[in-house]
Design a protein around this motif. Structure first.
Motif, PDB file in Angstrom:
ATOM      1  N   THR A   1       7.241  58.951  41.214  1.00 40.79           N
ATOM      2  CA  THR A   1       7.608  58.746  39.811  1.00 40.79           C
ATOM      3  C   THR A   1       8.774  57.779  39.683  1.00 40.79           C
ATOM      4  O   THR A   1       8.798  56.916  38.791  1.00 40.79           O
ATOM      5  N   LEU A   2       9.760  57.888  40.564  1.00 38.23           N
ATOM      6  CA  LEU A   2      10.903  56.978  40.542  1.00 38.23           C
ATOM      7  C   LEU A   2      10.473  55.553  40.837  1.00 38.23           C
ATOM      8  O   LEU A   2      10.953  54.601  40.199  1.00 38.23           O
ATOM      9  N   TYR A   3       9.576  55.387  41.804  1.00 40.77           N
ATOM     10  CA  TYR A   3       9.082  54.050  42.115  1.00 40.77           C
ATOM     11  C   TYR A   3       8.379  53.432  40.899  1.00 40.77           C
ATOM     12  O   TYR A   3       8.585  52.249  40.582  1.00 40.77           O
ATOM     13  N   LEU A   4       7.569  54.229  40.236  1.00 41.88           N
ATOM     14  CA  LEU A   4       6.889  53.743  39.041  1.00 41.88           C
ATOM     15  C   LEU A   4       7.896  53.361  37.953  1.00 41.88           C
ATOM     16  O   LEU A   4       7.739  52.345  37.269  1.00 41.88           O
ATOM     17  N   PHE A   5       8.931  54.173  37.809  1.00 41.25           N
ATOM     18  CA  PHE A   5       9.953  53.879  36.809  1.00 41.25           C
ATOM     19  C   PHE A   5      10.697  52.593  37.145  1.00 41.25           C
ATOM     20  O   PHE A   5      11.000  51.797  36.258  1.00 41.25           O
ATOM     21  N   TYR A   6      10.976  52.366  38.431  1.00 39.79           N
ATOM     22  CA  TYR A   6      11.667  51.146  38.837  1.00 39.79           C
ATOM     23  C   TYR A   6      10.849  49.901  38.479  1.00 39.79           C
ATOM     24  O   TYR A   6      11.407  48.872  38.068  1.00 39.79           O
ATOM     25  N   PHE A   7       9.539  49.987  38.643  1.00 41.72           N
ATOM     26  CA  PHE A   7       8.686  48.847  38.323  1.00 41.72           C
ATOM     27  C   PHE A   7       8.598  48.619  36.810  1.00 41.72           C
ATOM     28  O   PHE A   7       8.527  47.479  36.346  1.00 41.72           O
ATOM     29  N   VAL A   8       8.580  49.698  36.041  1.00 43.27           N
ATOM     30  CA  VAL A   8       8.416  49.594  34.593  1.00 43.27           C
ATOM     31  C   VAL A   8       9.743  49.299  33.898  1.00 43.27           C
ATOM     32  O   VAL A   8       9.759  48.702  32.811  1.00 43.27           O
ATOM     33  N   ALA A   9      10.857  49.684  34.514  1.00 41.19           N
ATOM     34  CA  ALA A   9      12.169  49.610  33.866  1.00 41.19           C
ATOM     35  C   ALA A   9      12.518  48.226  33.311  1.00 41.19           C
ATOM     36  O   ALA A   9      12.981  48.131  32.168  1.00 41.19           O
ATOM     37  N   PRO A  10      12.333  47.112  34.055  1.00 45.22           N
ATOM     38  CA  PRO A  10      12.692  45.795  33.488  1.00 45.22           C
ATOM     39  C   PRO A  10      11.932  45.475  32.205  1.00 45.22           C
ATOM     40  O   PRO A  10      12.530  45.034  31.218  1.00 45.22           O
ATOM     41  N   ALA A  11      10.609  45.693  32.230  1.00 39.97           N
ATOM     42  CA  ALA A  11       9.818  45.421  31.024  1.00 39.97           C
ATOM     43  C   ALA A  11      10.204  46.363  29.894  1.00 39.97           C
ATOM     44  O   ALA A  11      10.290  45.960  28.730  1.00 39.97           O
ATOM     45  N   LEU A  12      10.456  47.638  30.229  1.00 35.23           N
ATOM     46  CA  LEU A  12      10.846  48.614  29.217  1.00 35.23           C
ATOM     47  C   LEU A  12      12.191  48.256  28.600  1.00 35.23           C
ATOM     48  O   LEU A  12      12.392  48.397  27.384  1.00 35.23           O
ATOM     49  N   LEU A  13      13.108  47.758  29.419  1.00 31.82           N
ATOM     50  CA  LEU A  13      14.420  47.355  28.916  1.00 31.82           C
ATOM     51  C   LEU A  13      14.299  46.178  27.952  1.00 31.82           C
ATOM     52  O   LEU A  13      14.898  46.180  26.865  1.00 31.82           O
ATOM     53  N   LEU A  14      13.528  45.175  28.339  1.00 25.69           N
ATOM     54  CA  LEU A  14      13.338  44.013  27.471  1.00 25.69           C
ATOM     55  C   LEU A  14      12.643  44.402  26.171  1.00 25.69           C
ATOM     56  O   LEU A  14      13.014  43.924  25.088  1.00 25.69           O
ATOM     57  N   TYR A  15      11.644  45.271  26.270  1.00 19.47           N
ATOM     58  CA  TYR A  15      10.932  45.717  25.071  1.00 19.47           C
ATOM     59  C   TYR A  15      11.868  46.479  24.139  1.00 19.47           C
ATOM     60  O   TYR A  15      11.825  46.291  22.914  1.00 19.47           O
ATOM     61  N   THR A  16      12.735  47.307  24.720  1.00 20.28           N
ATOM     62  CA  THR A  16      13.664  48.090  23.906  1.00 20.28           C
ATOM     63  C   THR A  16      14.672  47.197  23.206  1.00 20.28           C
ATOM     64  O   THR A  16      14.944  47.353  22.007  1.00 20.28           O
ATOM     65  N   VAL A  17      15.212  46.218  23.944  1.00 19.52           N
ATOM     66  CA  VAL A  17      16.267  45.364  23.391  1.00 19.52           C
ATOM     67  C   VAL A  17      15.719  44.403  22.340  1.00 19.52           C
ATOM     68  O   VAL A  17      16.323  44.216  21.272  1.00 19.52           O
ATOM     69  N   PHE A  18      14.561  43.788  22.629  1.00 20.42           N
ATOM     70  CA  PHE A  18      14.067  42.721  21.758  1.00 20.42           C
ATOM     71  C   PHE A  18      13.000  43.174  20.761  1.00 20.42           C
ATOM     72  O   PHE A  18      12.679  42.417  19.840  1.00 20.42           O
TER      73      PHE A  18
END
Length: 293
Positions: free
Chosen positions: A8-25
């Motif tokens: 689950t952590l590995y999956l979160f690490y892969f998704v985190a950059p896109a999720l961060l950009l989606y959240t911010v922008f």
């Protein structure tokens, strides 16, 4: 347990950059726009007042320009959803039926999609204002010599033509992917049973590509509601406000003339609700047919 947690952590690490950009922008600006829709903020001052649903009431009851742009956008959406998907599917079937030069045809029809929409609008402005009148003069095809941009009777068609030219190729690629997934054995069985090409397409091919139809209808519907560049580049919403789409009306309210950012945000929320409702209905209908297929 530890293995599942690590996965689950590995999956979160892969998704985190896109999720961060989606959240911010995307997510934060969306929530902020909904908040400002109930204020009278002008986009610059730190001070603003809460006005409740006054902005929404004004947009629906007291703003004829907004309602006219909404009706024009709805007309554009209906035409684009029908024509863009029909032409894209027709081109996809044509290319898939070819035994040679498939790559050439795919490239030619997809190439307009690689050009910026605003650049396409400027290119077609030259075609409508200069090329077509000269072509009409040289070939005696007088019907081409029209005020394609300046006349409200023809400006809508010019917008549709450019939009189709720029967007059909992308939908064609999706339909091509769907057509290539249709089992050849089903087509051969239909031929053995005596089905003609139209019957094969209706009863075999079309039900098998409903997943592609769902995707294309979703993309076309959302893209048509958010149309801006092609109208801005071709007509600027004119003549007058005859071709003003809802996104251009919102832009004008927020940045061009009035600087009523809160009011423009309320219009954006109205557009969001309309798109959400229509999209949910469209997905429900197409998904139901997809399951039945």
């Amino acid at each position: 347990m530890l293995k599942n947690t690590r996965k689950t952590l590995y999956l979160f690490y892969f998704v985190a950059p896109a999720l961060l950009l989606y959240t911010v922008f995307m997510l934060i600006p969306t929530i902020g726009g909904m908040f400002y829709s109930i204020t009278d903020w002008n986009g610059l001052n730190r001070n603003y007042n809460f006005v409740g649903f006054a902005n929404f009431i004004e947009a629906i009851k007291e703003d004829p320009d907004f309602l006219n742009s909404l009706w024009f956008t709805l007309k554009y959406v209906v035409v684009m959803v029908v024509l863009q998907n029909a032409l894209a599917l027709l081109l996809a079937v044509f290319i898939e039926s070819r035994t040679r030069f498939k790559g050439f045809f795919r490239t030619v029809f997809f190439m307009p999609n690689m050009i910026s929409v605003i650049i396409s609008a400027f290119m077609w402005t030259f075609v409508f204002t200069t090329v077509l009148p000269q072509l009409a003069e040289k070939t005696m095809m007088t019907f081409l010599d029209q005020s394609w941009i300046g006349d409200p009777r023809f400006s809508f068609f010019s917008i549709v033509i450019v939009s189709l030219w720029n967007g059909v190729g992308y939908m064609m690629i999706i339909y091509l992917a769907g057509l290539q997934g249709v089992p050849q054995s089903l087509k051969e069985a239909a031929v053995i049973d005596g089905a003609n090409p139209f019957q094969q397409f209706r009863h075999i091919t079309l039900p098998m590509i409903t997943h592609a139809i769902t995707i294309c209808f979703f993309l076309t519907l959302n893209g048509a509601f958010k149309v801006f560049e092609v109208v801005f580049g071709l007509t600027g919403g004119g003549p007058g406000r005859a071709t003003q789409v809802i996104t251009m009306n919102i832009y004008e309210e927020a940045f061009s003339n009035n600087f009523r950012y809160g009011y423009a945000s309320a219009k954006s929320v109205i557009l969001f609700v309309i798109v959400l409702i229509i999209t949910l209905i469209q997905i429900r209908i197409t998904k139901r047919n997809e399951v039945e297929a």
